[in-house]
Write a protein that holds these residues in place. Structure first.
Motif, PDB file in Angstrom:
ATOM      1  N   ALA A  32       0.853  -1.189   0.000  1.00 10.89           N
ATOM      2  CA  ALA A  32       0.000   0.000   0.000  1.00 10.89           C
ATOM      3  C   ALA A  32       0.892   1.244   0.000  1.00 10.89           C
ATOM      4  O   ALA A  32       2.062   1.180   0.377  1.00 10.89           O
ATOM      5  N   SER A  33       0.320   2.354  -0.391  1.00 13.92           N
ATOM      6  CA  SER A  33       1.093   3.595  -0.335  1.00 13.92           C
ATOM      7  C   SER A  33       0.980   4.212   1.058  1.00 13.92           C
ATOM      8  O   SER A  33       0.001   3.995   1.776  1.00 13.92           O
ATOM      9  N   TRP A  34       1.992   4.970   1.414  1.00 16.29           N
ATOM     10  CA  TRP A  34       1.968   5.684   2.696  1.00 16.29           C
ATOM     11  C   TRP A  34       0.809   6.666   2.711  1.00 16.29           C
ATOM     12  O   TRP A  34       0.140   6.836   3.725  1.00 16.29           O
ATOM     13  N   ASP A  35       0.515   7.297   1.569  1.00 14.76           N
ATOM     14  CA  ASP A  35      -0.613   8.224   1.511  1.00 14.76           C
ATOM     15  C   ASP A  35      -1.925   7.510   1.807  1.00 14.76           C
ATOM     16  O   ASP A  35      -2.801   8.059   2.493  1.00 14.76           O
ATOM     17  N   ASP A  36      -2.079   6.275   1.316  1.00 16.50           N
ATOM     18  CA  ASP A  36      -3.303   5.524   1.604  1.00 16.50           C
ATOM     19  C   ASP A  36      -3.421   5.222   3.094  1.00 16.50           C
ATOM     20  O   ASP A  36      -4.494   5.341   3.684  1.00 16.50           O
ATOM     21  N   CYS A  76       5.560   0.791   3.815  1.00 17.40           N
ATOM     22  CA  CYS A  76       4.663   1.254   2.757  1.00 17.40           C
ATOM     23  C   CYS A  76       5.470   1.723   1.548  1.00 17.40           C
ATOM     24  O   CYS A  76       6.580   2.226   1.688  1.00 17.40           O
ATOM     25  N   ASP A  77       4.883   1.555   0.375  1.00 19.97           N
ATOM     26  CA  ASP A  77       5.500   1.940  -0.896  1.00 19.97           C
ATOM     27  C   ASP A  77       6.686   1.056  -1.275  1.00 19.97           C
ATOM     28  O   ASP A  77       7.462   1.409  -2.152  1.00 19.97           O
ATOM     29  N   ASP A  78       6.846  -0.078  -0.614  1.00 23.76           N
ATOM     30  CA  ASP A  78       7.968  -0.974  -0.918  1.00 23.76           C
ATOM     31  C   ASP A  78       7.479  -2.415  -1.011  1.00 23.76           C
ATOM     32  O   ASP A  78       7.653  -3.215  -0.088  1.00 23.76           O
ATOM     33  N   PRO A  79       6.841  -2.786  -2.143  1.00 24.52           N
ATOM     34  CA  PRO A  79       6.290  -4.136  -2.286  1.00 24.52           C
ATOM     35  C   PRO A  79       7.324  -5.246  -2.110  1.00 24.52           C
ATOM     36  O   PRO A  79       6.968  -6.372  -1.800  1.00 24.52           O
ATOM     37  N   GLY A  80       8.604  -4.932  -2.281  1.00 25.40           N
ATOM     38  CA  GLY A  80       9.646  -5.937  -2.121  1.00 25.40           C
ATOM     39  C   GLY A  80      10.160  -6.058  -0.696  1.00 25.40           C
ATOM     40  O   GLY A  80      11.066  -6.863  -0.433  1.00 25.40           O
ATOM     41  N   ALA A  81       9.583  -5.292   0.236  1.00 19.82           N
ATOM     42  CA  ALA A  81      10.041  -5.330   1.629  1.00 19.82           C
ATOM     43  C   ALA A  81       9.917  -6.747   2.185  1.00 19.82           C
ATOM     44  O   ALA A  81       8.940  -7.439   1.903  1.00 19.82           O
ATOM     45  N   ASP A  82      10.900  -7.162   2.979  1.00 17.44           N
ATOM     46  CA  ASP A  82      10.858  -8.529   3.520  1.00 17.44           C
ATOM     47  C   ASP A  82       9.956  -8.640   4.735  1.00 17.44           C
ATOM     48  O   ASP A  82       9.677  -9.738   5.197  1.00 17.44           O
ATOM     49  N   THR A 108       6.545  -6.443   7.065  1.00 15.87           N
ATOM     50  CA  THR A 108       5.646  -5.319   7.286  1.00 15.87           C
ATOM     51  C   THR A 108       4.899  -5.596   8.579  1.00 15.87           C
ATOM     52  O   THR A 108       4.903  -6.726   9.079  1.00 15.87           O
ATOM     53  N   SER A 109       4.263  -4.578   9.133  1.00 19.45           N
ATOM     54  CA  SER A 109       3.623  -4.739  10.439  1.00 19.45           C
ATOM     55  C   SER A 109       2.105  -4.804  10.385  1.00 19.45           C
ATOM     56  O   SER A 109       1.455  -4.782  11.420  1.00 19.45           O
ATOM     57  N   GLY A 110       1.539  -4.884   9.177  1.00 18.91           N
ATOM     58  CA  GLY A 110       0.088  -4.952   9.141  1.00 18.91           C
ATOM     59  C   GLY A 110      -0.483  -5.018   7.740  1.00 18.91           C
ATOM     60  O   GLY A 110       0.229  -5.233   6.760  1.00 18.91           O
ATOM     61  N   LEU A 111      -1.800  -4.818   7.686  1.00 15.12           N
ATOM     62  CA  LEU A 111      -2.579  -4.957   6.459  1.00 15.12           C
ATOM     63  C   LEU A 111      -3.411  -3.705   6.232  1.00 15.12           C
ATOM     64  O   LEU A 111      -3.840  -3.059   7.194  1.00 15.12           O
ATOM     65  N   VAL A 112      -3.667  -3.404   4.961  1.00 14.35           N
ATOM     66  CA  VAL A 112      -4.519  -2.272   4.595  1.00 14.35           C
ATOM     67  C   VAL A 112      -5.680  -2.803   3.754  1.00 14.35           C
ATOM     68  O   VAL A 112      -5.475  -3.610   2.840  1.00 14.35           O
ATOM     69  N   ALA A 113      -6.891  -2.364   4.093  1.00 12.56           N
ATOM     70  CA  ALA A 113      -8.095  -2.780   3.368  1.00 12.56           C
ATOM     71  C   ALA A 113      -8.550  -1.674   2.425  1.00 12.56           C
ATOM     72  O   ALA A 113      -8.461  -0.486   2.747  1.00 12.56           O
ATOM     73  N   TYR A 114      -9.067  -2.110   1.264  1.00  9.49           N
ATOM     74  CA  TYR A 114      -9.604  -1.191   0.255  1.00  9.49           C
ATOM     75  C   TYR A 114     -11.027  -1.616  -0.084  1.00  9.49           C
ATOM     76  O   TYR A 114     -11.315  -2.808  -0.199  1.00  9.49           O
TER      77      TYR A 114
END
Length: 197
Positions: A9-13, A57-63, A65-71
């Motif tokens: 997800a983006s940081w803005d989202d 956020c903004d790094d889909p290749g990150a090894d 992350t600390s959570g999930l974002v819903a759309y």
């Protein structure tokens, strides 16, 4: 509704979900991450910087992350914190998760769902339920042996302020397949899923 790892997800989202006012905007999902005096002395900007680093956020290749974002319909509408229980220093010291249980508090194989945020204007649309279900798969896919949460018991006709429900409600966890393992207080439960090895 779609749910993605926060790194996708983006940081803005994510900023849109947390908003500019209220408990989520002030906390930045750092309550279980920062202890004691450090909590009071950490300004919101510092908490936000920590959240951005933790989510990737903004790094889909990150090894990690600390959570999930819903759309919902392409709009960012929700957040759920889920990662190894050992990543939450305040949780390890809290009474609720451990009442009546004797287990290794620093076991990285047990994950925890600690926080939900639903964007203003999108509540009561199943956002938390979708996030809780996705958190189960997310934890299992990343090697968790178990995942648990510490929700509120919501009784019909009794109001609970929004701020208290950041941990989720018992029904949200039950709908995602969690089973109650203890009830340390009349208003709080420990819910858990153990994955088959």
């Amino acid at each position: 509704m779609t749910v993605v790892p926060a790194s996708e997800a983006s940081w803005d989202d994510l900023r849109t979900v947390f908003g500019e006012r209220g408990d989520a905007a002030r906390c930045q999902c750092q309550w279980f991450k920062i202890l004691g005096r450090d909590w009071a002395s950490a300004p919101v900007e510092v908490r936000a910087d920590r959240l951005r680093e933790q989510t990737g956020c903004d790094d889909p290749g990150a090894d990690r992350t600390s959570g999930l974002v819903a759309y919902l319909g392409g709009e960012p509408v929700g957040w759920c914190a889920v990662e190894p229980r050992s990543e939450y220093p305040r949780l390890r010291q809290a009474r609720i998760p451990w009442a009546g249980r004797d287990e290794d508090r620093s076991d990285p194989g047990v994950w925890a769902v600690t926080c939900f945020v639903t964007r203003v204007g999108f509540r009561r649309r199943g956002v938390s339920r979708a996030l809780a279900r996705a958190a189960v798969d997310f934890a299992r896919d990343r090697g968790a042996r178990a995942v648990e949460g510490y929700p509120m018991i919501v009784e019909p006709g009794r109001d609970i302020s929004w701020g208290e429900l950041f941990v989720g409600s018992r029904s949200v966890f039950a709908d995602a397949g969690f089973t109650e393992v203890t009830r340390p207080t009349p208003r709080r439960a420990v819910m858990r899923i153990d994955f088959a090895s």
